[in-house]
Design an enzyme around this catalytic site. Structure first.
Site, short mmCIF file in Angstrom:
data_model
loop_
_atom_site.label_atom_id
_atom_site.label_comp_id
_atom_site.label_asym_id
_atom_site.label_seq_id
_atom_site.Cartn_x
_atom_site.Cartn_y
_atom_site.Cartn_z
N THR A 5 1.35 4.13 -10.90
CA THR A 5 0.78 4.26 -9.57
C THR A 5 1.89 4.79 -8.66
O THR A 5 3.06 4.70 -8.99
CB THR A 5 0.21 2.91 -9.07
N GLY A 6 1.48 5.36 -7.54
CA GLY A 6 2.48 5.90 -6.63
C GLY A 6 2.29 7.38 -6.40
O GLY A 6 1.21 7.93 -6.66
N ARG B 257 -6.39 18.84 -4.36
CA ARG B 257 -5.20 18.20 -4.95
C ARG B 257 -5.61 17.19 -6.03
O ARG B 257 -6.51 16.39 -5.86
CB ARG B 257 -4.41 17.49 -3.83
N VAL B 258 -4.90 17.24 -7.13
CA VAL B 258 -5.09 16.26 -8.21
C VAL B 258 -3.73 15.64 -8.48
O VAL B 258 -2.72 16.35 -8.52
CB VAL B 258 -5.64 16.95 -9.49
N GLY B 259 -3.71 14.32 -8.65
CA GLY B 259 -2.44 13.64 -8.88
C GLY B 259 -2.19 13.36 -10.35
O GLY B 259 -2.67 14.07 -11.24
N ASP B 260 -1.44 12.31 -10.61
CA ASP B 260 -1.08 11.93 -11.98
C ASP B 260 -2.17 11.13 -12.69
O ASP B 260 -2.24 11.11 -13.92
CB ASP B 260 0.20 11.08 -11.97
N THR C 181 -4.33 2.58 -6.38
CA THR C 181 -4.87 3.05 -7.66
C THR C 181 -4.95 1.90 -8.65
O THR C 181 -3.98 1.16 -8.81
CB THR C 181 -3.92 4.12 -8.23
N GLY D 123 1.88 10.69 -7.18
CA GLY D 123 1.55 11.29 -8.47
C GLY D 123 2.40 12.49 -8.84
O GLY D 123 2.72 12.69 -10.01
#
Ligand code: ASP
Length: 334
Positions: free
Chosen positions: A244-245, A221-224, A193, A247
């Site tokens: 990053t990482g 799916r949605v992350g951070d 990211t 989420g």
């Protein structure tokens, strides 16, 4: 699959990781020449730009904008666009690895010096998610658009429909499908990211974040990364942070907002990032050995910092006319 089981499976393959509760100073790696982060106060020369990971082309593009008198906002958009267009980067934009159904879906957000923000989630068929996010911020009454609405809006602002699934990413997905095990290797390689923070010559801060998210994630799916306060936060009076990482773990601790608030309380960017990582690691039953999270931050004085759970996270910094890749401090040695 039960959510708990799913998240457990959504971890890194970490066999052989040496785990310790103490913070390990970084070491140089032959693969990525790096400079150790020090805790001494860094003399800030403006403008400056920092990015997650080893993204020298992105920081160079952003710095060029700043050097030519552009704003921090213009700079972070320009920087993220470099990685979004790079089909060899399989974690951002075109060429990103798809979800388990084979669809490349992008998340991005951007935040300016006035605290305005814009984001897109689950965006398909559009390379420059960050540009769409900026337009959401500047040209709609909203802060976030999702899915087909975001895609439709992208066409309205003149962006073209593109197939984001490259042959290389399709092949990788087809190989993954043979076993269909949800064990993405996130944040172990040198690219992931892109999160970017810039301070322009006026001392104003902006930030941006763009990603294709976790490879082979569940559809939807949605992350951070597009979530303001989690993946990114900018407060022009204090500083900014981007993550990053994994989420899910960043969202649970509202990580970037936390880092900025810790800086407000007087911590340096370095110490604030470290404290925010420790919040994740020290949670009861934290599974931190099996996932990565990294933060980078800047403060109003132009000091920078970065910290991660696992070794090999780094920050690229362009300042004083030169690019530098700085290895992050970390908790778990590889
Ligand atoms: N934070 C991103 C996400 O969870 C992925 C990453 O940074 O690798 O979608």
């Amino acid at each position: 699959m039960k959510r708990r089981k799913f998240l457990k499976n959504a971890t890194l393959s970490t066999a052989g990781l040496a785990v310790g509760a103490t913070i390990v100073n970084c070491t140089n790696d032959k693969k990525t020449p790096t400079t150790p982060v020090t805790k001494t106060t860094q003399k800030a020369t403006l403008p400056l730009v920092v990015a997650t990971w080893n993204y020298p082309n992105a920081t160079a593009a952003a710095y060029k904008v700043l050097k030519n008198g552009g704003t921090a906002l213009d700079a972070v958009e320009a920087g993220c666009k470099i990685e979004e267009a790079d089909i060899n980067n399989q974690t951002v934009g075109k060429g990103g690895l798809p979800d388990r159904e084979g669809n490349v879906t992008l998340d991005a957000c951007i935040m300016d010096k006035n605290g305005n923000c814009g984001a897109v989630v689950y965006l398909q068929n559009i390379t420059h998610a960050i540009t769409v996010a900026r337009h959401v911020m500047e040209n709609t009454p909203h802060v976030m658009l999702a899915g087909v609405g975001a895609e439709q809006f992208a066409y309205e602002i003149g962006l073209k429909k593109e197939n984001l699934l490259t042959n290389a990413s399709k092949k990788a997905w087809e190989k993954w499908k043979i076993e269909s095990k949800y064990k993405p290797i996130i944040n172990i390689e040198n690219h992931d990211t892109i999160g970017m923070l810039a301070i322009d010559k006026n001392g104003d801060i902006s930030g941006a974040c763009s990603t294709s998210g976790l490879a082979y994630k569940m559809a939807g799916r949605v992350g951070d990364s597009p979530i303001i306060g989690a993946g990114l936060f900018v407060d022009n009076e204090i500083g900014a942070c981007v993550a990053t990482g994994l989420g899910e773990e960043v969202v649970k601790t509202v990580g970037s907002f936390l880092v900025v608030e810790l800086m407000r309380q007087g911590k340096s960017p370095q110490d604030a990032c470290e404290e925010a990582i420790k919040r994740i690691v020290n949670k009861p039953n934290s599974d931190f050995k099996n996932f990565q999270v990294g933060y980078i931050a800047v403060n109003k004085q132009g000091e920078t910092g970065s910290f991660s759970i696992h070794q090999w996270f780094s920050m690229t910094k362009f300042q004083d006319g030169k690019n530098e890749n700085i290895q992050s401090q970390f908790i778990v040695k590889a």
